[in-house]
Structures are given as structure tokens and as C-alpha cells.
Write a protein that holds these residues in place. Structure first.
Motif, short mmCIF file in Angstrom:
data_model
loop_
_atom_site.label_atom_id
_atom_site.label_comp_id
_atom_site.label_asym_id
_atom_site.label_seq_id
_atom_site.Cartn_x
_atom_site.Cartn_y
_atom_site.Cartn_z
N GLU A 165 0.81 -1.22 0.00
CA GLU A 165 0.00 0.00 0.00
C GLU A 165 0.85 1.27 0.00
O GLU A 165 0.43 2.31 0.51
N ALA A 166 2.06 1.17 -0.56
CA ALA A 166 2.94 2.34 -0.55
C ALA A 166 2.34 3.53 -1.30
O ALA A 166 2.71 4.68 -1.03
N GLN A 167 1.44 3.25 -2.23
CA GLN A 167 0.87 4.36 -3.01
C GLN A 167 -0.46 4.85 -2.42
O GLN A 167 -1.15 5.68 -3.02
N SER A 168 -0.81 4.36 -1.24
CA SER A 168 -2.06 4.82 -0.62
C SER A 168 -1.89 6.20 -0.01
O SER A 168 -0.83 6.55 0.51
N LEU A 169 -2.97 6.96 -0.05
CA LEU A 169 -2.97 8.27 0.63
C LEU A 169 -3.75 8.21 1.95
O LEU A 169 -4.02 9.25 2.55
N ALA A 170 -4.09 6.99 2.39
CA ALA A 170 -4.96 6.87 3.56
C ALA A 170 -4.37 7.54 4.80
O ALA A 170 -5.12 8.03 5.66
N GLY A 171 -3.06 7.56 4.91
CA GLY A 171 -2.45 8.13 6.12
C GLY A 171 -2.22 9.63 6.04
O GLY A 171 -1.72 10.23 6.99
N ARG A 172 -2.57 10.25 4.92
CA ARG A 172 -2.21 11.65 4.70
C ARG A 172 -3.28 12.62 5.24
O ARG A 172 -4.13 13.13 4.50
N GLY A 173 -3.20 12.86 6.53
CA GLY A 173 -4.12 13.83 7.14
C GLY A 173 -3.72 15.27 6.81
O GLY A 173 -4.45 16.21 7.11
N ASP A 174 -2.55 15.44 6.19
CA ASP A 174 -2.03 16.79 5.95
C ASP A 174 -2.48 17.39 4.61
O ASP A 174 -2.27 18.58 4.38
N LEU A 175 -3.05 16.58 3.72
CA LEU A 175 -3.37 17.10 2.39
C LEU A 175 -4.72 17.81 2.40
O LEU A 175 -5.71 17.22 2.82
N PRO A 176 -4.79 19.03 1.91
CA PRO A 176 -6.06 19.76 1.97
C PRO A 176 -7.14 19.08 1.14
O PRO A 176 -6.89 18.68 0.01
N GLY A 177 -8.33 18.94 1.72
CA GLY A 177 -9.49 18.45 0.97
C GLY A 177 -9.46 16.98 0.59
O GLY A 177 -10.33 16.51 -0.15
N LEU A 178 -8.48 16.23 1.12
CA LEU A 178 -8.38 14.81 0.70
C LEU A 178 -9.45 13.95 1.37
O LEU A 178 -9.63 14.01 2.59
N VAL A 179 -10.13 13.16 0.55
CA VAL A 179 -11.05 12.14 1.07
C VAL A 179 -10.62 10.81 0.45
O VAL A 179 -10.58 10.69 -0.77
N VAL A 180 -10.26 9.85 1.29
CA VAL A 180 -9.88 8.53 0.79
C VAL A 180 -11.01 7.56 1.11
O VAL A 180 -11.50 7.52 2.24
N VAL A 181 -11.42 6.82 0.09
CA VAL A 181 -12.53 5.87 0.27
C VAL A 181 -11.97 4.46 0.17
O VAL A 181 -11.19 4.14 -0.73
N ARG A 182 -12.38 3.60 1.11
CA ARG A 182 -11.93 2.21 1.17
C ARG A 182 -13.13 1.27 1.21
O ARG A 182 -14.20 1.65 1.69
N SER A 183 -12.90 0.03 0.78
CA SER A 183 -13.98 -0.95 0.74
C SER A 183 -13.50 -2.30 1.22
O SER A 183 -12.36 -2.68 0.96
N LEU A 184 -14.39 -3.05 1.88
CA LEU A 184 -14.08 -4.44 2.24
C LEU A 184 -14.62 -5.42 1.21
O LEU A 184 -14.45 -6.63 1.33
N THR A 185 -15.31 -4.87 0.19
CA THR A 185 -16.01 -5.72 -0.78
C THR A 185 -15.09 -6.62 -1.57
O THR A 185 -15.39 -7.80 -1.75
N LYS A 186 -13.96 -6.08 -2.03
CA LYS A 186 -13.20 -6.76 -3.08
C LYS A 186 -12.25 -7.81 -2.51
O LYS A 186 -12.41 -8.99 -2.76
N LEU A 187 -11.27 -7.36 -1.74
CA LEU A 187 -10.26 -8.31 -1.24
C LEU A 187 -10.84 -9.25 -0.19
O LEU A 187 -10.45 -10.40 -0.09
N TRP A 188 -11.78 -8.73 0.59
CA TRP A 188 -12.33 -9.55 1.67
C TRP A 188 -13.57 -10.33 1.21
O TRP A 188 -14.17 -11.06 2.01
N ALA A 189 -13.96 -10.14 -0.03
CA ALA A 189 -15.07 -10.90 -0.62
C ALA A 189 -16.36 -10.76 0.17
O ALA A 189 -17.03 -11.74 0.49
#
Ligand SMILES: Cc1ncc(COP(=O)(O)O)c(C=O)c1O
Length: 326
Positions: A165-189
Motif C-alpha cells: 500500500e505504498a501508493q495509498s494516501l490513507a495516512g495523509r491527514g495533511d493534504l487539503p481536501g483529501l477524502v480517501v474511500v476504502r472498501s471491504l467488498t473486493k479483497l475480503w469478498a
């Protein structure tokens, strides 16, 4: 897309369902369904996993709810969706009455083209890895789209397939206006459980929370969110398995005459074949369903999306496609 009995390469959810321990967690959660859902443990686990403040975490009823919720709360003057991509965010925006402008990935590689996104867009939607092209864009390139006065919605429904997940922005609380959306649908079936979440600044999270229906994330989904956030081992094993199967499949497909395969970081591959509709029906006659990709803006009838399944199933697809193309 798949008819009963067909081998389903159309849906891009991991086949075989969730692991046994997760099924047990979900069943145990049913015993707690006599009370209203408590999102607390899920929020705490997600916040810890992404090193975010709990006030920046909002569980959602599948990641789709995040798109609809944002569309109903935001008042963008110029929304831009980067295509070809999953069409649900655009549908949600249009249904909420927003005009949507389409910007496109680079024509040949489908790599993100930050220069193609209008400067004055105040809402930008981008997928990473992107469905259906499979591109994984570099985190710094995606982050470069963030700016004050703009909401940048990054759909990371498939990012767990990338392993670290090196390319994820999930940890970036510093970026203005960023909303990261995640799902359990795909990998967790777990498409039927409806479990996802978003990460954003606490003020926007509070606004979204206030606009939600009460208890929109049920007790079973809360249990899934808490359990999966705490388990990195299963996710990385699934990612490794899918990566190996995808590499073998992409190599075999690339060897078929007239087939173009794009590199993918997710559990699906985008293909271009000669005479897509005829290929699809030839595959259907052989009991194999694939996803036509012409509903994605920017793609045409010769584009098909196929899921990565087990190596045995994948070989069946390659054999069937080889026959059809001959
Ligand atoms: C890129 C992408 N994001 C989000 C979703 C929505 O998934 P869910 O609402 O089940 O979390 C999908 C489903 O196909 C998808 O392809």
C-alpha cells in the motif's frame, strides 16, 4: 453479468468468499444485533491502522455510500471525474444535481494525467488502483491533485491488492481536501455485507456524519470493519496470491493473437480484443462470462475486463479465449 452456471470473470470480487475466521466473526456479530450498531470499535481499529484520528474516520454502508453521501453534502461548482473509471461516483453526483465534467487518463497507457484536470475543479474524483484499467498511480502524483478549495476524492477500493500500500494516501491527514474511500467488498469478498469507510478532515467527517441516516452501518459490517482493519496478514497473503495468478494470466493472454493486456495492480485485467461483442458471446457459449467495458467512458466495445481467479479457472479462460479467437 454472469448467467447461472457460468465461470464468472465479470465480477471483480475475490472468488470463494471470506476466510473462515472472518465468517465466524460475522456470525458472532449477529448475536449483538439485538442492540443498535456500535461503530466505536471499528472506528478505533481503522484509525489505528491508518494512524489517523478517530474523528477523521467515517464507516460507510459499502464504499458506495461514501460517494452518495459526499454528493449530497458537497456543493461543488465544478466536479471532475477522471475516466475511464468506476461510474458510481459520477452517477451519485448527477443524481444530486451536480454537473459533472469528464477528464481522461492518458489515451494509451491510461496513466493519470494530472495536467488534464482543470485547475478550477473544486471536486476531483480519481481511482487508485483504477477500475477498470488497473493502473496504480504514484502517491505523489495523486497527492499533487490536492489543493486548498478542492475536495480530492481518491477511491482506493482495490489498494489492498498492491500489498504494501505504498501508493495509498490513507495516512495523509495533511493534504487539503483529501477524502480517501476504502472498501471491504473486493479483497475480503464481502459485497453483501456492505462495509467501507472514508478518511478525511474532521470538519468534513462531522458534516458527513450529521447528514447520514442513523445506523447506516449495521452490526455485522461494523464487526467486519474492526476485524479486517486489525488483520494485515490475510490481506497481504491474498495480495500475493492474486499477484502471482495475475502475472501468469496476463502473460498467457498477451500471447494470444490480437489481444492487448494492460498492466494491472489489482485483481482484474483490462483487455482489448478484435471484435469484442463476438468474443464475449463466443466465451459465453463456452460457459465463461467477462465484463464488457464499453460502459466506462473512454472505452469501446473491444475492451473487456476480466477478473483474476484461481490459476485453474484462469487457464480455462485462456483456453476458451484462444479457441474463440481462432
Ligand atoms: C472502484 C470501485 N470503488 C468502489 C466500489 C463499490 O464497492 P462497495 O460499495 O461494495 O464498497 C466498486 C464496486 O464495484 C468499485 O469498483
Amino acid at each position: 453479468v454472469a448467467a447461472p452456471g457460468q465461470l464468472d470473470f465479470a465480477v471483480n470480487v475475490i472468488p470463494g468468499g471470506p476466510p473462515g475466521w472472518l465468517r465466524a466473526e460475522l456470525l458472532a456479530a449477529l448475536n449483538r444485533a439485538v442492540s443498535y450498531p456500535d461503530e466505536g470499535p471499528a472506528i478505533a481499529a481503522i484509525a489505528e491502522r491508518h494512524r489517523r484520528d478517530p474523528g477523521e474516520v467515517l464507516p460507510t454502508n459499502g464504499s458506495a455510500e461514501a460517494f452518495w453521501l459526499l454528493a449530497s453534502v458537497l456543493r461543488p461548482a465544478r466536479s471532475v471525474v477522471v475516466h475511464p473509471t468506476f461510474t458510481e461516483p459520477e452517477v451519485a453526483l448527477r443524481v444530486a444535481g451536480h454537473a459533472v465534467q469528464r477528464s481522461y487518463r492518458r489515451p494509451d497507457s491510461f496513466a493519470l494525467d494530472p495536467g488534464a484536470v482543470p485547475d478550477d475543479a473544486d471536486l476531483v474524483v480519481v481511482g487508485n488502483p483504477n477500475n477498470p484499467t488497473g493502473n496504480l498511480d504514484r502517491a505523489d502524483q495523486v497527492a499533487g491533485l490536492a489543493r486548498p478549495g478542492r475536495v480530492l476524492l481518491v477511491d482506493e477500493a482495490f489498494i489492498e491488492f498492491t500489498g504494501d500500500e505504498a501508493q495509498s494516501l490513507a495516512g495523509r491527514g495533511d493534504l487539503p481536501g483529501l477524502v480517501v474511500v476504502r472498501s471491504l467488498t473486493k479483497l475480503w469478498a464481502l459485497p453483501g455485507v456492505r462495509a467501507g469507510y472514508l478518511l478525511c478532515a474532521p470538519d468534513l467527517a462531522a458534516t458527513l456524519r450529521a447528514a447520514r441516516q442513523p445506523w447506516s452501518v449495521n452490526t455485522v459490517a461494523c464487526a467486519a470493519l474492526a476485524a479486517c482493519a486489525g488483520d494485515r496478514i490475510t490481506a497481504s497473503r491474498v495480495a500475493e496470491r492474486v499477484t502471482a495468478a495475475r502475472q501468469e494470466l496476463a502473460g498467457a493472454l498477451g500471447g494470444l493473437p490480437g489481444v492487448r493486456v494492460w498492466p494491472s495492480a489489482a485483481n482484474f485485467l483490462l483487455l482489448q480484443v478484435p471484435e469484442g461483442p463476438a468474443v464475449r458471446s463466443g466465451l459465453a457459449e463456452r460457459g465463461v462470462a467477462v465484463r464488457p467495458a464499453d460502459s466506462f467512458p473512454g472505452l469501446g466495445p473491444d475492451h473487456l475486463r476480466i477478473a483474476v481467479r484461481s490459476p485453474e479457472d484462469n487457464r480455462r479462460l485462456v483456453a476458451a479465449l484462444g479457441e474463440v479467437l481462432r
